[in-house]
Design a protein around this motif. Structure first.
Motif, mmCIF file in Angstrom:
data_model
loop_
_atom_site.group_PDB
_atom_site.id
_atom_site.type_symbol
_atom_site.label_atom_id
_atom_site.label_comp_id
_atom_site.label_asym_id
_atom_site.label_seq_id
_atom_site.Cartn_x
_atom_site.Cartn_y
_atom_site.Cartn_z
ATOM 1 N N ARG A 1 1.018 -1.644 0.517
ATOM 2 C CA ARG A 1 -0.037 -0.535 -0.142
ATOM 3 C C ARG A 1 1.076 1.490 0.120
ATOM 4 O O ARG A 1 1.880 1.195 0.774
ATOM 5 C CB ARG A 1 -0.882 0.203 1.266
ATOM 6 C CG ARG A 1 -0.085 0.306 2.718
ATOM 7 C CD ARG A 1 -1.266 0.378 3.739
ATOM 8 N NE ARG A 1 -1.535 -1.267 4.147
ATOM 9 C CZ ARG A 1 -2.803 -1.052 4.617
ATOM 10 N NH1 ARG A 1 -2.648 -0.509 5.616
ATOM 11 N NH2 ARG A 1 -2.982 -2.575 5.301
ATOM 12 N N LEU A 2 -0.043 1.765 -0.656
ATOM 13 C CA LEU A 2 1.101 3.624 -0.289
ATOM 14 C C LEU A 2 0.241 4.839 -0.574
ATOM 15 O O LEU A 2 -1.158 4.747 -0.974
ATOM 16 C CB LEU A 2 1.613 3.667 -1.784
ATOM 17 C CG LEU A 2 2.475 4.952 -2.463
ATOM 18 C CD1 LEU A 2 3.563 5.033 -1.506
ATOM 19 C CD2 LEU A 2 3.341 5.016 -3.820
ATOM 20 N N GLU A 3 0.171 6.139 0.023
ATOM 21 C CA GLU A 3 -0.300 6.712 0.087
ATOM 22 C C GLU A 3 0.359 8.090 -0.482
ATOM 23 O O GLU A 3 1.361 8.681 -0.313
ATOM 24 C CB GLU A 3 0.264 7.238 2.285
ATOM 25 C CG GLU A 3 -0.815 6.408 2.685
ATOM 26 C CD GLU A 3 -2.308 6.684 3.219
ATOM 27 O OE1 GLU A 3 -3.216 7.451 2.062
ATOM 28 O OE2 GLU A 3 -2.964 5.430 3.007
ATOM 29 N N THR A 4 -0.824 8.311 -1.686
ATOM 30 C CA THR A 4 0.327 9.141 -2.720
ATOM 31 C C THR A 4 0.422 10.440 -2.449
ATOM 32 O O THR A 4 0.986 11.006 -2.717
ATOM 33 C CB THR A 4 -0.306 8.755 -3.420
ATOM 34 O OG1 THR A 4 -1.911 9.289 -3.870
ATOM 35 C CG2 THR A 4 -0.444 7.484 -4.390
ATOM 36 N N GLY A 5 -0.312 11.618 -1.607
ATOM 37 C CA GLY A 5 -0.730 12.416 -1.017
ATOM 38 C C GLY A 5 -1.211 13.369 -2.073
ATOM 39 O O GLY A 5 -1.678 13.892 -2.119
ATOM 40 N N VAL A 6 -2.476 12.334 -3.003
ATOM 41 C CA VAL A 6 -3.320 13.211 -3.795
ATOM 42 C C VAL A 6 -4.645 12.764 -3.754
ATOM 43 O O VAL A 6 -5.251 11.999 -3.776
ATOM 44 C CB VAL A 6 -3.506 12.188 -5.062
ATOM 45 C CG1 VAL A 6 -4.281 12.651 -6.930
ATOM 46 C CG2 VAL A 6 -1.717 12.339 -6.209
ATOM 47 N N GLY A 7 -5.056 13.890 -3.659
ATOM 48 C CA GLY A 7 -6.475 14.122 -3.072
ATOM 49 C C GLY A 7 -7.640 13.345 -4.436
ATOM 50 O O GLY A 7 -8.367 12.851 -3.415
ATOM 51 N N ARG A 8 -7.435 13.489 -5.281
ATOM 52 C CA ARG A 8 -7.872 13.277 -6.633
ATOM 53 C C ARG A 8 -7.895 12.826 -7.663
ATOM 54 O O ARG A 8 -6.331 13.620 -8.231
ATOM 55 C CB ARG A 8 -9.497 13.732 -6.676
ATOM 56 C CG ARG A 8 -10.694 13.404 -7.644
ATOM 57 C CD ARG A 8 -11.927 14.878 -7.633
ATOM 58 N NE ARG A 8 -11.149 15.958 -7.941
ATOM 59 C CZ ARG A 8 -11.047 15.749 -10.090
ATOM 60 N NH1 ARG A 8 -12.262 15.336 -10.277
ATOM 61 N NH2 ARG A 8 -11.344 17.166 -9.723
#
Length: 723
Positions: free
Chosen positions: A636-643
């Protein structure tokens, strides 16, 4: 370690000894959601580690909010914030470690020493404006800027606590009955229209923070948050006590209408020379014991005046920015500016013209056949729409449509516009469809226009019983669903009707997927009770139903797997995706794969048995759909992209997707690591909202993205580290 004196009451009798691999050395403070500890990294770096209270750790909604906080804090550069060093939002007790920043909060500084001197106030104004510019460029709205969320360090102010921040390229969600923010520093629209909160809300908070720094009180003052809320919406701000040379600028920041507030860049421009007094940059004498522990935002409110570390109370020293650091920063700025000029030359001029590329060698060949140079071409001549594009196979051609402009063909290796129909100004644009040897684009009159792909000449127009946007491409066939559930199939090349029939059992089906290998298009329809989904596999050329099944759950077809199997997402009653279903029609067997956490509106792409799901909040999850009863999660990865857009797979084991601010991002599918991203490309420095975010297009090694500034740009997909 004995209890820390003056640490205050905490809801837990004992604190954890570790957060991940970090040993927690001292409690720095506690807030409503968690406790902040002092810790050290393996190299001895001092860290401030925020650990969530145990009751909140069991709340999935709070975990999602904490995950968003981590992603937002990581998304900004760290130059004006406390950089995130490590985090684990999915641990038993979620935690986040940021760099420890010595210095008092602005709230503590004003409380102990009174309002800032005029020169210090101007320096604070410029520093916070620069911080907000950096935060907004990263696509984040802080939404809770207040004196206790501003650290005063020798290097200038730092903005902390992204606990209720939101990427401003996402749909804002609020909880009914709950006030999100701190009323004295909230903008009117946060009370009136919370779903429309944008970067201007942070500028309003900046104005309120500056009034507090200048006077020791806010521009709207009352013991009741309800009265403060009324004052924010209806009353004029009290600017008495604000220095005359700043009062007009602060008043503009506190304008009721967001459109009347200055941008952070305009705030900085208003402070340009003479901006500061030399005395403001002379640091106060340093004393060994005179320091204050920096604590995550909000955790220090209500704490005692003295900060305690290892049982010793130490006074706060008066904050003054260091002059020496400004000289160094100026030198670095010159170096960066020089490097930036070289980078700009690579992308071409400011007008968006494509950079020179080996176009002659590339014409007629695949885009990966020769060395590739990045390019950028501006298509939009008016309006604010983002171009949408599609490709005709392995790098042969690129077709784009732009609302307010028209349909164009672009050479993927050079960015050269081959032809354009700019006379047909589109009201709304969907990606052109390449079907049956022609290029199809929806015209402003509701007709489907067919262009010769080589010359760009309009060859015919076709009227559809359904709207053009609902024409579903299925190879050389277009499928249109009319009211009542009747499906009409048109030949893509000629526009002639191939067949028309209702789908048995359906009243208003949607087509969600086409499998080129089998020629099957998958129609689906959810039961009104939300308990099952009717799925029909239709032969697109003949209209014959290959199979039909009613499957349990609210399902949506997203991909096909080996042996004719179908992969569907499964949603719960809150319309959150909670799992995947892999259905084998020959065996009539459905294997369900539960996701480790819920995702909002994920978009899915398959690579072999691996499914990659990109959620609306920026969470990217890789799942093995063939894992059977084993562990399905790959990474899993938190990309920081809201949309984000729909993800696409390309060469070199990379996954690509676009952000609403125009960035193109690349992820290594083997390691689950972000390996490259382009710069943001906003329209006039402002985000423009689009209901559908265009996905990037791959053409061999070339990856093409589109942006809100009206540009189409291409980068080398094999070298994302150089973007």
């Amino acid at each position: 370690m004995p209890p820390l004196p003056g640490a205050g009451a905490h809801p837990e009798a004992e604190f954890p000894e570790y957060a991940g691999t970090y040993r927690l050395e001292a409690c720095l403070g506690s807030g409503g959601m968690g406790v902040v500890h002092l810790a050290r990294s393996a190299s001895g770096l001092q860290l401030a580690v925020k650990v969530v209270h145990r009751p909140y750790a069991a709340d999935p909604e709070f975990r999602a909010r904490f995950r968003q906080e981590v992603a937002a804090a990581r998304r900004v550069s760290g130059a004006f914030t406390a950089p995130v060093v490590d985090a684990d939002p999915d641990a038993e007790r979620p935690w986040m470690a940021t760099l420890y920043v010595p210095g008092p909060t602005l709230a503590e500084q004003v409380k102990r020493n009174g309002p800032l001197a005029p020169a210090e106030l101007r320096r604070l104004t410029a520093g916070l404006a620069e911080a907000l510019r950096d935060i907004h460029r990263a696509g984040v709205i802080h939404r809770d800027l207040k004196p206790s969320n501003v650290l005063l360090s020798d290097a200038g102010p730092k903005v902390i606590d992204f606990g209720i921040s939101r990427p401003y390229d996402s749909d804002l969600r609020t909880e009914t009955g709950k006030l999100i923010g701190s009323p004295p520093y909230m903008a009117p629209e946060q009370f009136q229209r919370p779903r429309e909160v944008g970067p201007a809300a942070d500028v309003f908070a900046l104005g309120a923070v500056l009034v507090h720094a200048a006077t020791g009180r806010g521009p709207f003052d009352s013991d009741s948050p309800y009265i403060v809320a009324y004052q924010v919406v209806h009353d004029e701000a009290d600017l008495s006590g604000v220095p005359e040379d700043l009062a007009e600028l602060v008043g503009r920041c506190l304008a009721k209408d967001p459109a009347e507030r200055p941008t952070p860049d305009e705030v900085m421009a208003a402070l340009r020379p003479p901006s500061y007094e030399a005395a403001a940059f002379i640091p106060a004498p340093r004393r060994p014991a005179a320091f204050t522990v920096a604590v995550e935002a909000g955790e220090r409110e209500g704490a005692e005046d003295a900060t305690h570390v290892r049982g010793a109370a130490v006074p706060a020293r008066r904050w003054r920015p260091a002059r020496g650091r400004l000289v160094l920063a100026a030198a670095l700025l010159l170096l960066v500016a020089g490097a930036g000029a070289g980078g700009f030359a690579l992308w071409g001029g400011g007008g968006g013209s494509p950079a020179q590329a080996p176009e002659r060698a590339a014409e007629g060949k695949g885009a990966g056949a020769v060395a590739f140079s990045p390019w950028s071409t501006t298509l939009r001549t008016g309006g604010r729409a983002t171009p949408v594009c599609s490709s005709a196979g392995a790098g042969a051609a690129l077709y784009c449509a732009v609302a307010g402009t028209g349909t164009v063909r672009i050479h993927p290796a050079s960015g050269r516009v081959v032809w354009s129909d700019r006379n047909t100004a589109l009201r709304d644009a969907s990606a052109p469809i390449v079907s049956g040897g022609v290029v199809l684009s929806a015209g402003p009159d509701g007709k489907l226009r067919a262009y010769d792909p080589v010359k760009g000449v309009l060859v015919r127009e076709t009227s559809l019983s359904a709207s053009p946007g609902s024409a579903f491409p299925a190879g050389s066939t277009l499928l249109a669903v009319a009211d009542g559930g009747t499906v009409t199939a048109l030949d893509g090349a000629s526009g002639v009707e191939r067949w028309e029939r209702p789908l048995t059992g359906h009243t208003r089906p949607d087509f969600g997927l086409y499998d080129e290998a089998s020629g099957l298009a998958y129609a689906f329809e959810h039961a009104s009770a939300g308990t099952s989904t009717l799925v029909t596999a239709v032969d697109a050329a003949s209209g014959r139903a290959a199979w039909q099944r009613r499957l349990e759950g609210v399902l949506t077809p997203v991909a096909t797997a080996g042996a004719g199997q179908l992969v569907l997402t499964e949603m719960n009653a809150d319309m959150q995706t909670v799992g995947l279903v892999r259905y084998a029609p020959g065996k009539r067997e459905a294997a369900r794969i539960a996701l480790p956490f819920r995702l909002d509106e994920p978009q899915v792409v398959m690579g072999g048995d691996a499914a990659y799901l990109l959620g609306r909040g920026g969470s990217l999850l890789a799942v093995d759909t063939g894992a059977g009863g084993g562990k399905a999660e790959l990474w899993r990865l938190e990309t920081g992209v809201g949309r984000g857009s729909a993800p696409v797979l390309g060469e070199g084991g990379h996954l690509y997707f676009s952000a609403a601010d125009g960035r193109l991002l690349a992820v290594d599918t083997e390691r689950g690591a972000l390996v490259g991203q382009t710069r943001a490309r906003l329209s006039g420095g402002r985000l423009t909202y689009a209901s559908d975010l265009p996905a990037p297009v791959t053409a061999g090694r070339v990856v093409v993205g589109t942006a809100p500034d009206g540009s189409v740009f291409a980068v080398d997909g094999l070298e994302p580290g150089g973007w």
